[in-house]
Design an enzyme around this catalytic site. Structure first.
Site, PDB file in Angstrom:
ATOM      1  N   GLU A  92      28.933 -19.268 -43.294  1.00 16.18           N
ATOM      2  CA  GLU A  92      28.604 -18.771 -41.960  1.00 16.18           C
ATOM      3  C   GLU A  92      27.661 -19.783 -41.312  1.00 16.18           C
ATOM      4  OE1 GLU A  92      26.660 -14.858 -39.734  1.00 16.18           O
ATOM      5  OE2 GLU A  92      25.900 -15.506 -41.660  1.00 16.18           O
ATOM      6  N   ASP A 136      26.688 -16.168 -46.680  1.00 15.66           N
ATOM      7  CA  ASP A 136      25.890 -15.633 -45.592  1.00 15.66           C
ATOM      8  C   ASP A 136      24.877 -16.687 -45.112  1.00 15.66           C
ATOM      9  OD1 ASP A 136      25.268 -13.101 -44.128  1.00 15.66           O
ATOM     10  OD2 ASP A 136      23.299 -13.380 -45.025  1.00 15.66           O
TER      11      ASP A 136
END
Ligand code: ISL
Length: 531
Positions: free
Chosen positions: A264, A203
């Site tokens: 990400e 993330d």
């Protein structure tokens, strides 16, 4: 070697865990629900799963606020359920990757609770980014950073200090200069690697490191969410020392055979992006250019070329994605009604024709639209933090319709669902679409089958054909597959060849004697043999 890694041309399927399948009847998807639906994923023809967070969490940000990264939330099941899911997925030949959220924890994490009890500058506070405020009594935040979800990135605690949170107030940012924080991530990785996961999705992988002096950002940086825009100074993201963290994580991964991580990365600059894919960092990075591009042939081509440029390192692979749980669904994004749907179908063929790795988001293979939910149903913190201006991301997170005539259409063994499933989705269920050769699901199944089985889908480089305005066609050098896209409304001539698949109806199956590609349509062709 780099040539035979499993993720090289992999199609990942993102399972948004709360919305995939509910086995307990509480209206929230869970691990057993996923396990019971693995047969569907085999039928669809994907290679790997990405499971979004299922860790204990107060669900302030739907699980991206992690209270304990090495356990399973009761809502989603148990560690035994997780082990059983991994084992069963592996029997189906599916790899399993899971989310890591290293930038922040939940405020319910015991570290943060301890930090709140401890005095300023204590070891407990040093795991997070606590600072004194500015102004005479420290009543102003330490700097001008804004939260990606809206409002200031700082919240004041009882003794007057402030803590940093790039996202929700309940997601305090960790202090990545602290060895304890670094060590904890390694423990988390090993915990799940030992349980057999094949990799991680990291993330906001460009966020963790912050400059020690936390300098002000250029205010315009607040307009682009987590995306770093070239020329706008944004010290919140993409600091050079973030690469040390990726090197550390890579060492852990490399101590297990065949494991990978995809980060990400909201970075537009190709050079900066490429750095994350150096040989000792991430194996893959999400490139969001295709996802953030309108349905316009020139722009799509530009997005493809930039994405390819950003991964020139040895072994590095491009990644493609059209949707995830943070953005509007493509059917709604590209236009209303039939047009949005036709365009989403065309883009699916473009994405799946490209070399490298594709990520599907659950429900895109059903052509699900965004749902306009009533105010009282909204759960995303973005809705609250924007002062009820931005409706947030719930519209693309509605549970999947599986079968039957009534909401929630087999999503749950009960009658509830955590977000309401529209009553008129009976025509969109997996059951209905499996029986319809023209459904979006049938298109994805066929496309994935061809991509898996045909030798034409090889070759890393693209050759671009001259094409009329609003169109493009590329050929994969090597295998030779041609993908043609027409983003205009009028039909255009197709290159000569045999049509393998098209996103909408096409007159001729063999275009050697001339053929046309209708507007808002894409086609795959095998070039006519040269003689
Ligand atoms: O959705 C966005 C803005 O509303 C994005 O900018 C998003 O915040 C960004 O892509 C980071 O996303 C990831 O981390 C967030 C989480 O809310 C997202 O769901 C996750 O994908 C914080 O953990």
């Amino acid at each position: 070697t780099d040539e035979d890694v499993w993720w090289r041309n992999c199609v990942f399927y993102q399972v948004y865990v709360p919305s995939f399948a509910d086995s307990t009847g509480d209206g929230i998807g869970d691990l057993r629900g996923i396990r019971a639906r693995l047969g569907y994923l085999e039928l669809l023809g994907v290679d790997a799963l990405w499971l979004t967070p299922f860790y204990p969490s107060p669900m302030a940000d739907n699980g991206y606020d992690v209270a304990d990264p090495r356990a399973v939330d009761d809502r989603f099941g148990t560690l035994d359920d997780f082990d059983a899911l991994v084992a069963e997925a592996h029997r189906y030949g599916l790899k399993v990757t899971i989310d890591l959220v290293p930038n922040h924890t939940s405020s319910a994490h015991h570290w943060f609770q301890e930090a709140l009890q401890a005095p300023p500058h204590s070891a407990e506070r040093e795991r997070y980014l606590f600072r004194d405020g500015r102004g005479p009594n420290g009543t102003e935040p330490p700097n001008n950073w804004t939260s990606v979800f809206g409002g200031p990135a700082w919240t004041r605690v009882a003794d007057g200090q402030w803590y940093l949170h790039l996202f929700d107030t309940e997601q305090p940012d960790l202090n990545w200069a602290n060895p304890e924080v670094q060590d904890d991530l390694q423990q988390t990785m090993r915990f799940w690697l030992d349980r057999g996961v094949d990799g991680f999705r990291i993330d906001v992988a460009h966020a963790m490191a912050k400059p020690p002096d936390l300098p002000d950002m250029e205010p315009a940086a607040g307009d682009s969410g987590a995306l770093v825009v070239p020329g706008v100074y944004d010290p919140r993201f993409d600091n050079d020392s973030v690469h040390d963290i990726h090197r550390m994580a890579r060492k852990v991964l490399d101590s297990y055979p065949g494991r990978m991580a995809v980060g990400e990365l909201w970075i537009l600059d190709d050079e900066r992006f490429a750095k994350y894919l150096r040989a000792d960092e991430l194996q893959l990075g999400f490139n969001f250019r295709l996802l953030t591009t309108d349905f316009d042939a020139n722009r799509i081509r530009e997005a493809i070329e930039h994405s390819l440029d950003a991964v020139r390192g040895p072994g590095a692979q491009p990644t493609w994605t059209l949707a995830n749980h943070d953005v509007g669904r493509q059917v709604s994004r590209y236009g209303d009604g039939w047009r949005g749907l036709a365009r989403a179908r065309a883009m699916a063929l473009v994405m799946l024709a490209l070399p490298g790795v594709a990520f599907l988001y659950n429900g895109e293979e059903l052509g699900l639209p965004d749902v306009h939910l009533p105010d009282e149903a909204l759960r995303d913190p973005v809705w609250e933090r924007s002062g009820h201006v931005d409706r947030g991301r719930d519209g693309c997170r509605v549970p999947l319709p599986w079968e039957g005539e009534q909401a929630p259409f087999g999503f749950s063994t009960g009658t509830r669902s955590w977000l309401p499933v529209p009553e008129d989705w009976a025509g969109l269920t997996v059951e209905t679409q499996l029986e319809d050769a023209d459904s979006v699901l049938s298109l994805y199944r066929r496309a994935l089958e061809l991509r898996r089985e045909r030798p034409e889908f090889s070759g890393e480089e693209l050759e671009w054909y001259g094409a009329p305005p609003g169109c493009f066609a590329f050929r994969r050098k090597g295998g030779g597959l041609i993908c043609a896209l027409n983003t205009s409304a009028a039909p255009v001539p197709l290159p000569p060849g045999e049509i393998l698949l098209s996103s909408g109806p096409i007159d001729s199956a063999d275009t050697s004697g001339g053929g046309e590609l209708p507007g808002e349509t894409a086609a795959w062709l095998i070039p006519a043999a040269e003689d």
